[in-house]
Design a protein around this motif. Structure first.
Motif, mmCIF file in Angstrom:
data_model
loop_
_atom_site.group_PDB
_atom_site.id
_atom_site.type_symbol
_atom_site.label_atom_id
_atom_site.label_comp_id
_atom_site.label_asym_id
_atom_site.label_seq_id
_atom_site.Cartn_x
_atom_site.Cartn_y
_atom_site.Cartn_z
ATOM 1 N N GLN A 524 6.198 47.751 35.596
ATOM 2 C CA GLN A 524 7.292 48.331 36.375
ATOM 3 C C GLN A 524 7.382 49.850 36.232
ATOM 4 O O GLN A 524 7.669 50.556 37.199
ATOM 5 C CB GLN A 524 8.640 47.723 35.964
ATOM 6 C CG GLN A 524 8.843 46.276 36.377
ATOM 7 C CD GLN A 524 8.071 45.298 35.502
ATOM 8 O OE1 GLN A 524 8.061 45.432 34.277
ATOM 9 N NE2 GLN A 524 7.449 44.324 36.129
ATOM 10 N N THR A 525 7.163 50.333 35.020
ATOM 11 C CA THR A 525 7.323 51.769 34.784
ATOM 12 C C THR A 525 6.040 52.375 34.216
ATOM 13 O O THR A 525 5.222 51.679 33.610
ATOM 14 C CB THR A 525 8.467 52.048 33.790
ATOM 15 O OG1 THR A 525 8.161 51.456 32.526
ATOM 16 C CG2 THR A 525 9.790 51.519 34.320
ATOM 17 N N ASN A 544 9.525 55.146 37.715
ATOM 18 C CA ASN A 544 9.831 53.770 38.092
ATOM 19 C C ASN A 544 9.111 53.458 39.403
ATOM 20 O O ASN A 544 9.399 54.055 40.436
ATOM 21 C CB ASN A 544 11.346 53.600 38.246
ATOM 22 C CG ASN A 544 11.741 52.170 38.594
ATOM 23 O OD1 ASN A 544 10.897 51.295 38.747
ATOM 24 N ND2 ASN A 544 13.035 51.934 38.726
ATOM 25 N N GLN A 550 15.181 50.172 36.080
ATOM 26 C CA GLN A 550 14.310 49.783 34.973
ATOM 27 C C GLN A 550 14.645 50.603 33.735
ATOM 28 O O GLN A 550 14.874 51.811 33.816
ATOM 29 C CB GLN A 550 12.834 50.025 35.325
ATOM 30 C CG GLN A 550 12.324 49.275 36.523
ATOM 31 C CD GLN A 550 12.229 47.783 36.310
ATOM 32 O OE1 GLN A 550 12.178 47.310 35.170
ATOM 33 N NE2 GLN A 550 12.227 47.024 37.398
#
Length: 589
Positions: A524-525, A544, A550
């Motif tokens: 996700q990041t 992000n 997140q």
């Protein structure tokens, strides 16, 4: 400026520069014919200077039938007539310099147009002195006497790499389109003609360097063995390992450098497809290699689509792979490798990065453009920004008809092959997958006209009602144009300007710093640090890549330091521990 051969002076690009790529047909039309031109670019030099870039890379503008949009050159020493004249081109070079900008051209010398005088001579008869300037080979015949090409290699744009010449009854090699005949680099006369006409001709006129097209295709397996059968459903097989990185490539690149580039203070960016190993890349671009100054790597650009029988077919990609490839490319900036790193997210060969790697939905596309800009502009070495990237241009909408609106020869040929195969097999899923892939990955998305304002056709032409050579996207009416963003301090355009200024202000960290990636498997990041070489300053970059908030953790090595200073936050005030959708945050320790 010409220099004594092999004299190693500090060069204008050594510490890292930002290069802005201009696709001439689509940048700005000055004479109202619907096609971009050199005069349009000259008039926009103040705009380019205002961005904070260092150099311009101008795509092919040479005389050409433009089957492959100028990568099929018929005269290296002349200009495609609708673009302007040699005098216009000289004025462009001189005026770029007067604005403090360097200028680079494309160098396309693996092949030339079949309309080039060299090839026209070559195909006259088998005894012509220029016959050996290209790769001519006799046909193969099967047991039934049916004629076949010399081998089974697949061309980059589909079909066989061999074109049949009725007049002399032999085949000629074309790795790309049938109108792009491969030059025989094994012949020293060919190499000297290239050095004279395509390189020195322009460097003597003040050019500052070249982006070198397909630089590792000059040497091939000239015994032309068949490629392994990896796509049994077609007679034409991918042959990258036989086409790229051939046995004499280092010799050719070194000779080209010694006889041309070393006599000038110029920058060379070599395009090196199919070079996946660090040691292989360094063999071309390290200072010890004495060949190229840096390279355009392809790994990121192939993450989301296949390169098999039907190029452009979508394939799932993971952020962890994106991060791994970023770390790989940044290894080139490590001092022990004695090389120069170069990064990019867009160019004329690839679709728009916001649509590919983030979100082009109206609610997310501004944030996405800023997040990707933060990633790119915090990487070490040199960078390429492609025209329109700075205003967050996106892919063409999915309701565009592929047959009517898409122009690129690779797209056209691939779509034709897909439709033919789907017709034979009655496989409608193949047709749908092909359509989705083209809508996401085709080169056409980056070649639509630049969006300057909200007037007809986005202000691309001085004649707003002239039909552009390629359809303008309607997104120019939705704020994706230069004029609309000039007055908006929160626009992608002004964000790029601030980021480019920040990059120069903190050069020790962002341009020259060491890249370290954290939490590599997080999908996700993306979190990494950039550390100045003396270790005194560290920037933390957190990105992000999703449409949901997140959390992100500060690496433990930084928790021991004083609280980081917030350099930028693309959404909100950066006070909390969560990243908003497609947010980028940079802190300096």
């Amino acid at each position: 400026m010409a220099l004594e051969a092999n004299k190693r002076l500090p060069s204008w690009w050594k510490d890292g520069v930002v290069v802005y790529q201009v696709y001439p047909a689509s940048f700005k039309d000055d004479n109202g014919d619907g096609l971009g031109d050199l005069r349009g670019l000259i008039n926009k030099l103040p705009y380019l200077k205002s961005l904070g870039i260092d150099a311009i890379w101008l795509g092919p503008h040479y005389k050409s039938p433009r089957v492959d949009e100028g990568y099929d050159i018929s005269d290296y020493k002349d200009i495609h007539e609708p673009f302007g004249t040699l005098q216009d081109c000289q004025e462009l070079i001189d005026k770029a310099h007067s604005h403090g900008l360097k200028i680079m051209f494309d160098l396309v010398v693996n092949h030339c147009s079949t309309e080039h005088a060299w090839f026209q001579e070559s195909r006259k008869d088998e005894s012509n002195p220029k016959r050996d300037w290209f790769y001519w080979r006799p046909a193969r015949y099967d047991a039934d006497g049916v004629r076949h090409p010399p081998n089974n290699w697949r061309a980059a744009f589909g079909g066989s790499v061999w074109g049949w010449d009725e007049a002399t009854e032999e085949y000629y090699l074309h790795i790309f389109d049938v109108t792009q005949a491969d030059l025989n680099w094994e012949n020293p006369e060919v190499r000297q003609a290239i050095y004279k006409d395509a390189i020195r001709f322009w460097l003597d006129r003040g050019l500052d360097g070249f982006r070198i097209d397909t630089a590792n295709l000059y040497s091939k397996r000239i015994d032309f063995p068949d490629a392994p059968i990896t796509a049994p459903e077609t007679p034409w097989q991918p042959a990258s390992d036989l086409i790229c990185n051939g046995p004499r490539l280092h010799e050719f690149l070194r000779e080209m450098r010694r006889e041309t580039f070393d006599h000038y203070d110029c920058f060379t960016i070599g395009e090196l497809p199919n070079a996946p190993q660090l040691s292989q890349v360094l063999s071309y671009i390290s200072t010890d290699a004495e060949a190229l100054d840096c390279t355009i790597l392809f790994d990121h650009m192939y993450l989301d689509h296949q390169d098999g029988q039907f190029p452009l077919m979508l394939t799932p990609w993971k952020l962890s792979d994106f991060k791994r490839l970023a770390a790989f490319s940044q290894e080139l900036a490590e001092p022990e490798n004695k090389a120069h790193a170069l990064s990019y997210l867009e160019n004329h060969d690839h679709a728009r990065s916001v649509s590919r790697f983030a979100s082009d939905g109206p609610e997310h596309r501004v944030a996405s453009a800023k997040m990707l800009a933060t990633y790119l502009l915090t990487l070490s070495g040199s960078l390429i920004i492609y025209e329109g990237e700075e205003i967050g241009m996106i892919n063409a909408p999915k309701d565009w008809d592929i047959d009517a609106e898409y122009k690129d020869v690779c797209t056209v040929n691939t779509w034709r092959e897909i439709k033919s195969e789907a017709g034979k097999t009655k496989d409608q899923t193949l047709l749908q997958r092909g359509r989705e892939g083209i809508q996401h990955c085709a080169r056409d998305h980056s070649r639509t006209p630049m969006q300057w304002d909200s007037s007809p056709n986005a202000g691309f032409s001085t004649n707003g009602y002239a039909k552009p050579w390629m359809r303008v996207m309607e997104s120019y009416k939705e704020g994706i144009n230069v004029a609309a963003q000039e007055d908006d301090p929160e626009s992608p355009l002004n964000f790029y300007r601030r980021m480019l200024a920040l990059r120069k202000e903190h050069k020790d960290v962002f341009v020259l710093g060491k890249f370290d990636l954290f939490d590599e498997e997080n999908e996700q990041t993306m979190v990494y640090t950039k550390t100045s070489r003396d270790g005194s300053r560290v920037a933390l970059v957190a990105l992000n890549f999703t449409s949901e908030p997140q959390a992100f953790d500060v690496p433990s090595s930084l928790e021991k330091k004083s609280t980081g200073k917030l350099l930028l936050c693309t959404q909100g005030d950066g006070a909390d521990g969560q990243l908003r959708p497609y947010e980028a945050r940079v802190l300096l320790y």
